[in-house]
Design a protein around this motif. Structure first.
Motif, PDB file in Angstrom:
ATOM      1  N   SER A 133     -30.108  13.011 -29.325  1.00  0.00           N
ATOM      2  CA  SER A 133     -30.539  12.951 -27.872  1.00  0.00           C
ATOM      3  C   SER A 133     -29.096  13.149 -27.260  1.00  0.00           C
ATOM      4  N   HIS A 165     -33.033  15.977 -24.422  1.00  0.00           N
ATOM      5  CA  HIS A 165     -33.064  16.764 -25.670  1.00  0.00           C
ATOM      6  C   HIS A 165     -31.754  18.243 -25.145  1.00  0.00           C
ATOM      7  N   HIS A 187     -34.962   4.509 -22.355  1.00  0.00           N
ATOM      8  CA  HIS A 187     -36.069   4.474 -22.386  1.00  0.00           C
ATOM      9  C   HIS A 187     -36.500   4.085 -23.209  1.00  0.00           C
ATOM     10  N   ASP A 208     -33.796   6.511 -30.592  1.00  0.00           N
ATOM     11  CA  ASP A 208     -32.846   7.062 -30.229  1.00  0.00           C
ATOM     12  C   ASP A 208     -31.780   7.521 -29.047  1.00  0.00           C
ATOM     13  N   HIS A 209     -31.756   6.702 -28.246  1.00  0.00           N
ATOM     14  CA  HIS A 209     -31.837   6.292 -27.037  1.00  0.00           C
ATOM     15  C   HIS A 209     -30.865   4.778 -26.970  1.00  0.00           C
ATOM     16  N   ASP A 252     -36.177  11.231 -21.634  1.00  0.00           N
ATOM     17  CA  ASP A 252     -37.282  12.204 -22.543  1.00  0.00           C
ATOM     18  C   ASP A 252     -37.628  12.873 -21.321  1.00  0.00           C
TER      19      ASP A 252
HETATM   20 ZN    ZN Z   1     -34.975  11.090 -27.216  1.00  0.00          ZN
END
Ligand code: ZN
Length: 319
Positions: free
Chosen positions: A29, A227, A75, A79-80, A190
């Protein structure tokens, strides 16, 4: 602005940097940094501690003179936000109230480690390893939001306004973007995938299309997707095209009374079929059905990954 898609920091406007992580696939990300007078603001942390450490180290020259005062978690996907704990205690973590709730009740690092390492058989295990196997889920302690907001919140970062806008539910229930109006920059989280296929964990598709329109209406010069490489309004339009395309076909499936798996399996992705992670259509179709067809039974997250793995075997590997 240079638009080279390489791992690392890229200055995309005066005092604004994107942190890019090719190839933009599962867990890879992007994030960003906005600098004001004597302060800066981070947009998202990354999937694990080594990745987040690498990013914060690369930003250290910048943040030495302008310490990070706040971070937006766009969010709740891990991965964030899984790197939040590496920020100083003085840093305020911002999220929408829905994202705060989802982080609190969502995926744990232990579960991701289990998914990446357990034996789920010859189809699902390799798929899960391809999604999560490259990451290190050890040592992660969830750190959630300090300040939550609903529709919007403007944070002033050393005299510079950063607008936090909730545009979800779409990719997740609480999607938000960071908009820097003085530079025409959007960090889209995302709500935007570039060079890959979007996945809808919440929806609706109607609201996601509306989110695309709201981002476009801000008339950004540079858009940092969650991404993939940097883009602009054309990138938003391209992904909007995908969402509109699948929305129509899912509606046809619902109308015809077809089960969601069959609609996902028969989906003609047309010019979008070559986008990486095409198998994400499985989850997007399922979520759209959950909203449109009330008799759609609820599926476990692991079952949805199983369906994606099977879909990929049937459709992607043939090509
Ligand atoms: Zn993501």
């Amino acid at each position: 602005m240079t638009n080279t898609y390489t791992r690392g920091l890229h200055e995309i406007a005066a005092g604004i940097w994107a942190w890019l992580l090719p190839d933009g696939g599962w867990g890879m990300s992007n994030a960003g940094l906005v600098q004001g007078e004597g302060q800066s603001f981070l947009v998202d942390t990354l999937f694990d501690l080594p990745l987040t450490t690498e990013m914060l180290d690369a930003m250290a020259d910048l943040t030495a003179s302008t310490p990070i005062q706040g971070v937006l978690n766009t969010h709740a996907n891990s991965d964030h936000c899984f790197g939040n704990q590496l920020l100083d205690d003085t840093v305020t973590v911002y999220a929408t109230s829905e994202t705060d709730h989802e982080i609190q009740h969502g995926t744990t690092p232990e579960r991701l480690h289990m998914l990446a390492t357990s034996d789920f058989g010859p189809v699902l295990s390799p798929f899960l390893r391809s999604c999560f196997g490259a990451f290190d889920f050890t040592g992660i302690t969830l750190r959630n939001a300090d300040t939550v907001f609903d529709d919007s919140l403007t944070v002033t970062v050393g005299g510079r306004d950063v607008e936090l806008l909730r545009l979800g539910p779409a990719h997740t229930v609480g999607d938000a973007i960071a908009h820097v109006p003085d530079a025409g920059v959007i960090f889209a989280g995302d709500l935007l995938f570039i060079g890959g296929t979007p996945i809808m964990w919440a929806g609706s598709l109607t609201n996601w299309l509306r989110a695309c329109d709201r981002m476009t209406a801000l008339d950004p010069t540079v858009v940092v997707p969650g991404h993939g490489p940097l883009t602009d309004v054309d990138g938003i339009a391209k992904m909007r095209g995908y969402l509109a395309h699948v929305k129509d076909r899912i509606a046809d499936g619902v109308e015809a009374g077809r089960p969601w798996r069959e609609t996902a399996d028969r989906m003609d992705l047309d010019r979008y079929a070559s986008w990486p992670q095409a198998e994400r259509i499985v989850v997007t179709t399922y979520q759209a059905y959950r909203q449109a067809a009330v008799d759609t039974p609820q599926e476990d997250g692991i079952d949805l990954f199983g369906e994606m793995a099977a879909w990929q075997q049937r459709h992607v590997r043939k090509r």
